[in-house]
Design a protein around this motif. Sequence first.
Motif, PDB file in Angstrom:
ATOM      1  N   ARG A 110       8.064  -9.633   3.346  1.00 51.69           N
ATOM      2  CA  ARG A 110       8.791  -8.503   3.936  1.00 51.69           C
ATOM      3  C   ARG A 110       8.721  -7.258   3.059  1.00 51.69           C
ATOM      4  O   ARG A 110       9.336  -6.249   3.368  1.00 51.69           O
ATOM      5  CB  ARG A 110      10.253  -8.896   4.221  1.00 51.69           C
ATOM      6  CG  ARG A 110      10.451 -10.170   5.062  1.00 51.69           C
ATOM      7  CD  ARG A 110       9.638 -10.183   6.362  1.00 51.69           C
ATOM      8  NE  ARG A 110       9.707  -8.925   7.074  1.00 51.69           N
ATOM      9  CZ  ARG A 110       8.688  -8.365   7.736  1.00 51.69           C
ATOM     10  NH1 ARG A 110       7.505  -8.957   7.763  1.00 51.69           N
ATOM     11  NH2 ARG A 110       8.839  -7.227   8.338  1.00 51.69           N
ATOM     12  N   ARG A 111       8.000  -7.347   1.929  1.00 54.63           N
ATOM     13  CA  ARG A 111       7.702  -6.209   1.043  1.00 54.63           C
ATOM     14  C   ARG A 111       8.947  -5.657   0.346  1.00 54.63           C
ATOM     15  O   ARG A 111       8.981  -4.473  -0.033  1.00 54.63           O
ATOM     16  CB  ARG A 111       6.981  -5.081   1.820  1.00 54.63           C
ATOM     17  CG  ARG A 111       5.879  -5.558   2.745  1.00 54.63           C
ATOM     18  CD  ARG A 111       4.849  -6.427   2.077  1.00 54.63           C
ATOM     19  NE  ARG A 111       4.089  -5.737   1.033  1.00 54.63           N
ATOM     20  CZ  ARG A 111       3.531  -6.355  -0.006  1.00 54.63           C
ATOM     21  NH1 ARG A 111       3.650  -7.667  -0.149  1.00 54.63           N
ATOM     22  NH2 ARG A 111       2.862  -5.674  -0.900  1.00 54.63           N
ATOM     23  N   LEU A 112       9.978  -6.479   0.155  1.00 56.83           N
ATOM     24  CA  LEU A 112      11.240  -5.997  -0.413  1.00 56.83           C
ATOM     25  C   LEU A 112      11.054  -5.445  -1.827  1.00 56.83           C
ATOM     26  O   LEU A 112      11.687  -4.451  -2.197  1.00 56.83           O
ATOM     27  CB  LEU A 112      12.278  -7.132  -0.429  1.00 56.83           C
ATOM     28  CG  LEU A 112      12.569  -7.782   0.927  1.00 56.83           C
ATOM     29  CD1 LEU A 112      13.597  -8.901   0.766  1.00 56.83           C
ATOM     30  CD2 LEU A 112      13.054  -6.745   1.936  1.00 56.83           C
ATOM     31  N   HIS A 113      10.186  -6.104  -2.597  1.00 57.19           N
ATOM     32  CA  HIS A 113       9.955  -5.661  -3.983  1.00 57.19           C
ATOM     33  C   HIS A 113       9.326  -4.274  -4.020  1.00 57.19           C
ATOM     34  O   HIS A 113       9.622  -3.473  -4.901  1.00 57.19           O
ATOM     35  CB  HIS A 113       9.090  -6.680  -4.725  1.00 57.19           C
ATOM     36  CG  HIS A 113       7.754  -6.921  -4.095  1.00 57.19           C
ATOM     37  ND1 HIS A 113       7.617  -7.284  -2.777  1.00 57.19           N
ATOM     38  CD2 HIS A 113       6.491  -6.828  -4.580  1.00 57.19           C
ATOM     39  CE1 HIS A 113       6.333  -7.422  -2.504  1.00 57.19           C
ATOM     40  NE2 HIS A 113       5.626  -7.142  -3.575  1.00 57.19           N
ATOM     41  N   VAL A 114       8.461  -3.992  -3.053  1.00 60.22           N
ATOM     42  CA  VAL A 114       7.802  -2.682  -3.005  1.00 60.22           C
ATOM     43  C   VAL A 114       8.822  -1.608  -2.627  1.00 60.22           C
ATOM     44  O   VAL A 114       8.860  -0.530  -3.234  1.00 60.22           O
ATOM     45  CB  VAL A 114       6.628  -2.716  -1.995  1.00 60.22           C
ATOM     46  CG1 VAL A 114       5.970  -1.342  -1.886  1.00 60.22           C
ATOM     47  CG2 VAL A 114       5.611  -3.782  -2.401  1.00 60.22           C
ATOM     48  N   TRP A 124      10.460   7.654  -0.146  1.00 59.14           N
ATOM     49  CA  TRP A 124      10.491   7.022   1.181  1.00 59.14           C
ATOM     50  C   TRP A 124       9.053   6.772   1.619  1.00 59.14           C
ATOM     51  O   TRP A 124       8.338   7.701   1.986  1.00 59.14           O
ATOM     52  CB  TRP A 124      11.206   7.971   2.151  1.00 59.14           C
ATOM     53  CG  TRP A 124      11.325   7.524   3.568  1.00 59.14           C
ATOM     54  CD1 TRP A 124      10.406   7.655   4.565  1.00 59.14           C
ATOM     55  CD2 TRP A 124      12.481   6.916   4.177  1.00 59.14           C
ATOM     56  NE1 TRP A 124      10.886   7.152   5.748  1.00 59.14           N
ATOM     57  CE2 TRP A 124      12.166   6.690   5.537  1.00 59.14           C
ATOM     58  CE3 TRP A 124      13.743   6.535   3.692  1.00 59.14           C
ATOM     59  CZ2 TRP A 124      13.066   6.113   6.423  1.00 59.14           C
ATOM     60  CZ3 TRP A 124      14.633   5.970   4.586  1.00 59.14           C
ATOM     61  CH2 TRP A 124      14.298   5.753   5.934  1.00 59.14           C
ATOM     62  N   HIS A 125       8.592   5.516   1.554  1.00 61.23           N
ATOM     63  CA  HIS A 125       7.211   5.187   1.952  1.00 61.23           C
ATOM     64  C   HIS A 125       7.229   4.027   2.925  1.00 61.23           C
ATOM     65  O   HIS A 125       7.743   2.961   2.595  1.00 61.23           O
ATOM     66  CB  HIS A 125       6.380   4.710   0.747  1.00 61.23           C
ATOM     67  CG  HIS A 125       6.080   5.756  -0.273  1.00 61.23           C
ATOM     68  ND1 HIS A 125       5.457   6.941   0.044  1.00 61.23           N
ATOM     69  CD2 HIS A 125       6.280   5.780  -1.615  1.00 61.23           C
ATOM     70  CE1 HIS A 125       5.312   7.651  -1.067  1.00 61.23           C
ATOM     71  NE2 HIS A 125       5.808   6.978  -2.079  1.00 61.23           N
ATOM     72  N   LYS A 126       6.627   4.211   4.091  1.00 61.93           N
ATOM     73  CA  LYS A 126       6.442   3.066   5.000  1.00 61.93           C
ATOM     74  C   LYS A 126       5.311   2.190   4.465  1.00 61.93           C
ATOM     75  O   LYS A 126       4.347   2.710   3.895  1.00 61.93           O
ATOM     76  CB  LYS A 126       6.028   3.554   6.390  1.00 61.93           C
ATOM     77  CG  LYS A 126       6.916   4.629   6.969  1.00 61.93           C
ATOM     78  CD  LYS A 126       7.995   4.035   7.801  1.00 61.93           C
ATOM     79  CE  LYS A 126       8.662   5.123   8.636  1.00 61.93           C
ATOM     80  NZ  LYS A 126      10.055   4.747   8.931  1.00 61.93           N
ATOM     81  N   PRO A 127       5.397   0.890   4.694  1.00 61.32           N
ATOM     82  CA  PRO A 127       4.235   0.055   4.349  1.00 61.32           C
ATOM     83  C   PRO A 127       3.087   0.324   5.317  1.00 61.32           C
ATOM     84  O   PRO A 127       3.315   0.847   6.415  1.00 61.32           O
ATOM     85  CB  PRO A 127       4.763  -1.378   4.526  1.00 61.32           C
ATOM     86  CG  PRO A 127       5.955  -1.272   5.414  1.00 61.32           C
ATOM     87  CD  PRO A 127       6.509   0.116   5.275  1.00 61.32           C
ATOM     88  N   ALA A 128       1.867  -0.017   4.917  1.00 59.25           N
ATOM     89  CA  ALA A 128       0.727   0.040   5.844  1.00 59.25           C
ATOM     90  C   ALA A 128       0.999  -0.929   6.995  1.00 59.25           C
ATOM     91  O   ALA A 128       1.760  -1.894   6.836  1.00 59.25           O
ATOM     92  CB  ALA A 128      -0.553  -0.336   5.118  1.00 59.25           C
ATOM     93  N   ALA A 132       2.975  -6.131   5.824  1.00 50.72           N
ATOM     94  CA  ALA A 132       4.043  -7.124   6.003  1.00 50.72           C
ATOM     95  C   ALA A 132       3.624  -8.170   7.028  1.00 50.72           C
ATOM     96  O   ALA A 132       2.839  -7.890   7.933  1.00 50.72           O
ATOM     97  CB  ALA A 132       5.322  -6.421   6.457  1.00 50.72           C
ATOM     98  N   PHE A 133       4.130  -9.387   6.854  1.00 55.31           N
ATOM     99  CA  PHE A 133       3.782 -10.460   7.797  1.00 55.31           C
ATOM    100  C   PHE A 133       4.990 -11.358   7.992  1.00 55.31           C
ATOM    101  O   PHE A 133       5.885 -11.389   7.150  1.00 55.31           O
ATOM    102  CB  PHE A 133       2.561 -11.257   7.288  1.00 55.31           C
ATOM    103  CG  PHE A 133       2.711 -11.815   5.896  1.00 55.31           C
ATOM    104  CD1 PHE A 133       3.213 -13.103   5.700  1.00 55.31           C
ATOM    105  CD2 PHE A 133       2.350 -11.062   4.779  1.00 55.31           C
ATOM    106  CE1 PHE A 133       3.341 -13.626   4.416  1.00 55.31           C
ATOM    107  CE2 PHE A 133       2.484 -11.581   3.489  1.00 55.31           C
ATOM    108  CZ  PHE A 133       2.980 -12.864   3.301  1.00 55.31           C
ATOM    109  N   PRO A 134       5.038 -12.071   9.142  1.00 55.72           N
ATOM    110  CA  PRO A 134       6.160 -12.996   9.347  1.00 55.72           C
ATOM    111  C   PRO A 134       5.908 -14.312   8.605  1.00 55.72           C
ATOM    112  O   PRO A 134       4.782 -14.807   8.595  1.00 55.72           O
ATOM    113  CB  PRO A 134       6.157 -13.224  10.862  1.00 55.72           C
ATOM    114  CG  PRO A 134       4.780 -12.905  11.321  1.00 55.72           C
ATOM    115  CD  PRO A 134       4.120 -12.030  10.299  1.00 55.72           C
TER     116      PRO A 134
END
Length: 310
Positions: A110-114, A124-128, A132-134
Amino acid sequence: SDSSTVGIHDSVTDVFPAPVFRDELADAAPDVRIVSDGDALAPCDALVTFRYEDRFLSADLDWIHSIQAGVDRFPFDALRERGITLTNSTGIHGDVVGETAVGLMLAFARRLHVHRSHQERGEWHKPAWDDAFPLRRESACVVGLGTLGRGIATRASALGMDVTGVKRTPVPVDGVDRVSPPERLHEAVADARFVALAVPLTDDTEGMFSTAEFAAMRDDAYLINVARGPVVDQAALVDALDAGEIAGAGLDVFEAEPLPEDSTLWNREEVIVTPHAAGFNDEYYERVATIVRENLRRFDAGESLTNRVV
Ligand code: NDP
Ligand code: 7N6
């Protein structure tokens, strides 16, 4: 009957306050005392400790209890020679270490560390779109299926992951689809998005994960180590991360602890470092006390102890 004098080595303070533990044990023995650095061990029959010290061998102890599950720091042969029994704290970490290991998997997926790293810079950066993956469709291979491994496996399985595992004696384990022996390690890890280490540090497991194992893993796989640092060849891990042989690692334990300031593991986006804290929780002292209380009863009754290692 004679009841035991119990020492609580001050080193337990790394994990919980010694006086809190002493009060918790007060009902189990008439004489429970905290032993600090300068204090004699002489009056103690039993000692509850975090650290190992050589002076334990020459004291008149009958029994040492480790507040850790891992007892790799103790000299088994020397204890055996002196007739000192050693017990450990396996059995109490399955839920909390399971939560930490699966928490690390969730952070990577879920990219929480990023996001947290960006937050620290007020960015404020959205992930690519495809970062992220389920977790639901992913697989985890849990190496070691005792208290820790089962705690990880049931939680990974509850999130919908396919769980396989590796165990010295490969008997079926609830919630684990396929259990392989250590000889099949490379096949076992080959398909897993996450490989979680939960084995004790022994002669057999030291360096169990090195160049060949990282090569056997998927290049988008994450290594989770909540076992012991030397189970992983750390230089080989750094090389594997640099070469893109694996995608990242969640590491609670290291070859040297504290992890040295100049370690290249500190500043990598796809490495999460936790300070050997996977097992920390505010019930730790109560959980250890439950084991020690039962063993004090057995000890005073001349019965064999539970969680016995030596
Ligand atoms: P257990 O004894 O309950 O489980 C150990 C598991 O490892 C067993 O399934 C055992 O298999 C397996 N195993 C042992 N040797 C091998 C091998 N050579 N190859 C494959 N599997 C092997 O211990 P715990 O789960 O309580 O703890 C495991 C270790 O985790 C501890 O020794 C400690 O070092 C570490 N730990 C770390 C914590 C932290 O805070 N990060 C907290 C607690 C523990 P089998 O049953 O077939 O013998
Ligand atoms: C203290 C660490 C163990 O082996 O290393 C862990 O039990 C515990 C919370």
